[in-house]
Design a protein around this motif. Structure first.
Motif, PDB file in Angstrom:
ATOM      1  N   HIS A  88       0.833  -1.211   0.000  1.00 28.67           N
ATOM      2  CA  HIS A  88       0.000   0.000   0.000  1.00 28.67           C
ATOM      3  C   HIS A  88       0.862   1.252   0.000  1.00 28.67           C
ATOM      4  O   HIS A  88       0.587   2.221  -0.733  1.00 28.67           O
ATOM      5  CB  HIS A  88      -0.908  -0.011   1.223  1.00 28.67           C
ATOM      6  CG  HIS A  88      -1.701   1.250   1.389  1.00 28.67           C
ATOM      7  ND1 HIS A  88      -2.666   1.658   0.508  1.00 28.67           N
ATOM      8  CD2 HIS A  88      -1.636   2.220   2.350  1.00 28.67           C
ATOM      9  CE1 HIS A  88      -3.188   2.805   0.913  1.00 28.67           C
ATOM     10  NE2 HIS A  88      -2.574   3.166   2.028  1.00 28.67           N
ATOM     11  N   SER A 133       3.791   1.691  -1.187  1.00 29.58           N
ATOM     12  CA  SER A 133       4.478   1.877  -2.473  1.00 29.58           C
ATOM     13  C   SER A 133       3.496   2.034  -3.634  1.00 29.58           C
ATOM     14  O   SER A 133       3.910   1.992  -4.804  1.00 29.58           O
ATOM     15  CB  SER A 133       5.402   0.687  -2.742  1.00 29.58           C
ATOM     16  OG  SER A 133       4.671  -0.527  -2.805  1.00 29.58           O
ATOM     17  N   ASN A 134       2.200   2.169  -3.308  1.00 26.08           N
ATOM     18  CA  ASN A 134       1.138   2.369  -4.307  1.00 26.08           C
ATOM     19  C   ASN A 134       0.920   1.153  -5.218  1.00 26.08           C
ATOM     20  O   ASN A 134       0.209   1.258  -6.226  1.00 26.08           O
ATOM     21  CB  ASN A 134       1.420   3.599  -5.180  1.00 26.08           C
ATOM     22  CG  ASN A 134       1.345   4.889  -4.385  1.00 26.08           C
ATOM     23  OD1 ASN A 134       0.442   5.065  -3.567  1.00 26.08           O
ATOM     24  ND2 ASN A 134       2.306   5.773  -4.601  1.00 26.08           N
ATOM     25  N   GLU A 135       1.496   0.020  -4.883  1.00 26.66           N
ATOM     26  CA  GLU A 135       1.310  -1.176  -5.703  1.00 26.66           C
ATOM     27  C   GLU A 135      -0.117  -1.696  -5.597  1.00 26.66           C
ATOM     28  O   GLU A 135      -0.672  -2.225  -6.571  1.00 26.66           O
ATOM     29  CB  GLU A 135       2.313  -2.251  -5.296  1.00 26.66           C
ATOM     30  CG  GLU A 135       3.753  -1.902  -5.645  1.00 26.66           C
ATOM     31  CD  GLU A 135       4.740  -2.968  -5.199  1.00 26.66           C
ATOM     32  OE1 GLU A 135       4.863  -3.984  -5.901  1.00 26.66           O
ATOM     33  OE2 GLU A 135       5.367  -2.773  -4.134  1.00 26.66           O
ATOM     34  N   THR A 146      -2.732   0.150  -5.232  1.00 24.31           N
ATOM     35  CA  THR A 146      -3.548   1.041  -6.056  1.00 24.31           C
ATOM     36  C   THR A 146      -3.529   0.596  -7.514  1.00 24.31           C
ATOM     37  O   THR A 146      -4.569   0.584  -8.194  1.00 24.31           O
ATOM     38  CB  THR A 146      -3.037   2.486  -5.936  1.00 24.31           C
ATOM     39  OG1 THR A 146      -3.043   2.882  -4.563  1.00 24.31           O
ATOM     40  CG2 THR A 146      -3.910   3.436  -6.736  1.00 24.31           C
ATOM     41  N   GLY A 149      -3.889  -1.131   4.170  1.00 28.71           N
ATOM     42  CA  GLY A 149      -4.044   0.217   3.615  1.00 28.71           C
ATOM     43  C   GLY A 149      -4.496   1.258   4.612  1.00 28.71           C
ATOM     44  O   GLY A 149      -4.931   2.340   4.219  1.00 28.71           O
ATOM     45  N   ARG A 157       0.176   4.724   5.539  1.00 28.10           N
ATOM     46  CA  ARG A 157       1.280   4.718   4.596  1.00 28.10           C
ATOM     47  C   ARG A 157       2.618   4.985   5.296  1.00 28.10           C
ATOM     48  O   ARG A 157       3.673   4.791   4.710  1.00 28.10           O
ATOM     49  CB  ARG A 157       1.069   5.797   3.520  1.00 28.10           C
ATOM     50  CG  ARG A 157      -0.037   5.491   2.520  1.00 28.10           C
ATOM     51  CD  ARG A 157      -0.201   6.650   1.559  1.00 28.10           C
ATOM     52  NE  ARG A 157      -1.220   6.366   0.562  1.00 28.10           N
ATOM     53  CZ  ARG A 157      -0.976   5.775  -0.604  1.00 28.10           C
ATOM     54  NH1 ARG A 157       0.259   5.390  -0.896  1.00 28.10           N
ATOM     55  NH2 ARG A 157      -1.950   5.560  -1.466  1.00 28.10           N
TER      56      ARG A 157
END
Length: 353
Positions: free
Chosen positions: A80, A82-84, A86, A290, A293
């Motif tokens: 979450h 590292s925006n992976e 998303t 999530g 962060r």
């Protein structure tokens, strides 16, 4: 398939590292907690190492739920941060579908955990206790006093002032025999009784028989008592520390002898319910994915400890309720599992996807 390999590749190193860390901490706590006793008794390094070696399987058993919870929480929080996650959600893959491999693994691990605990951890822990007693020169005695035992569905009651396990002898032994309606019809007293590998031989026996409102006195007795010496021994068994087969035998003995068995029955059902904590741990981690962060290591540790404490406290309360008879032993063991599974489903329902 690529995503399955990816999430498992992320999860397993963290899980393995956490498992080793928690095991090491438990071994260190056990060693330091007993170190002063080892030094006082002059225990050798070999004896101390032997105790720690036998404790490893039980330490693994204690550590697996925490390691699974931490591994899942840290892995998902990292993805979450590292925006992976998303990117994965944007590609049309839901959180449940993406984490399904972890759920399947945790469910299989729950089954393996049950057999590991029953076949490996419990026997090794028993050997650890024996090795620790030997290192600390702690004697084990099965002598017992003020004994009262019910048998034959409560129709026969045995009483003795003292049981000497070394001689397998009962002192001031009394037998009360009752009819179907529990009315007393015979009393047998003996100065002592010793076990001859098949039955108890009464010494100085006297019988009192109650018939038609009269009491008849007879020297000697033709009653044959075949209860094994284990019935009269001072054996304090913790169901948590024996296998399921041994636990069943112990509970059957408690029921047969008329002793309280609610606590033992609760712990027996717990043996089957508790392994599912690995599944619940992963399910909770997925539902909490999530939420932050920043400081993912700290957040993962805090969520790991908080969830574990909440589960253990809930289980402690339900087990106490079952032991005092407010709920059944089955409910005492399984309510926390059902409750936290429900909480996990709710968290997953409202999780960010």
């Amino acid at each position: 398939m690529i995503l399955i390999r990816y999430i498992l590749k992320k999860f397993f190193p963290v899980f393995a590292g956490a498992l080793v860390f928690f095991c090491f901490v438990l071994l260190l706590v056990d060693l330091l907690g007993n170190l002063w006793r080892y030094l006082l008794e002059g225990a050798s390094l070999k004896a101390i190492a032997r105790v720690s070696l036998f404790y490893i399987p039980k330490a693994v058993s204690f550590s697996v739920p925490l390691a699974v919870l931490f591994g899942a929480a840290f892995t998902l929080s990292s993805l979450h941060a590292s925006n992976e996650l998303t990117v994965i959600f944007a590609s049309g893959i839901s959180l449940f579908r993406f984490t399904l491999p972890l759920l399947i693994f945790s469910l299989l691990l729950s089954v393996a955990f049950f057999f590991f605990e029953d076949r490996i951890a419990v026997p090794f822990y028993a050997r650890k206790i024996e090795a620790q007693r030997a290192a600390l020169n702690e004697p084990v005695s099965y002598d017992n006093d003020r004994i009262v035992v019910l048998a034959d569905g409560g129709r026969t009651v045995y009483r003795a002032d003292y049981y000497d396990d070394g001689q397998q002898r009962l002192y001031n032994f009394m037998i009360f025999m009752r009819s179907e309606d529990r009315s007393l019809n015979r009393i047998i007293t003996a100065d002592s009784a010793f076990w001859d590998n098949q039955r108890w031989i009464l010494s100085g026996a006297v019988s009192y028989i109650y018939e038609d409102g009269k009491i008849f006195f007879i020297e000697g007795s033709d009653f044959v008592c075949t209860e094994t010496p284990d019935t009269f021994k001072n054996i304090s068994v913790s169901v948590d520390e024996v296998s399921t087969a041994e636990a069943r035998e112990y509970i059957a003995k408690l029921k047969r002898t008329g002793l309280p068995h609610a606590e033992a029955a609760s712990l027996y059902h717990k043996k089957f319910a508790f392994p599912l904590i690995t599944f619940i741990a992963v399910f909770l981690s997925i539902g909490l994915a999530g939420k932050s962060r920043k400081n993912i290591l700290l957040v993962s540790l805090v969520s790991c400890v908080s969830a574990a404490v909440a589960f253990y406290v809930t289980q402690m309360v339900t087990m106490l309720l079952s032991q005092f008879g407010y709920i059944s032993p089955f409910a005492g063991a399984w309510i926390p599992v059902f409750l936290f599974t429900g909480i996990s489903i709710v968290l997953l329902r409202f999780a960010r996807t």
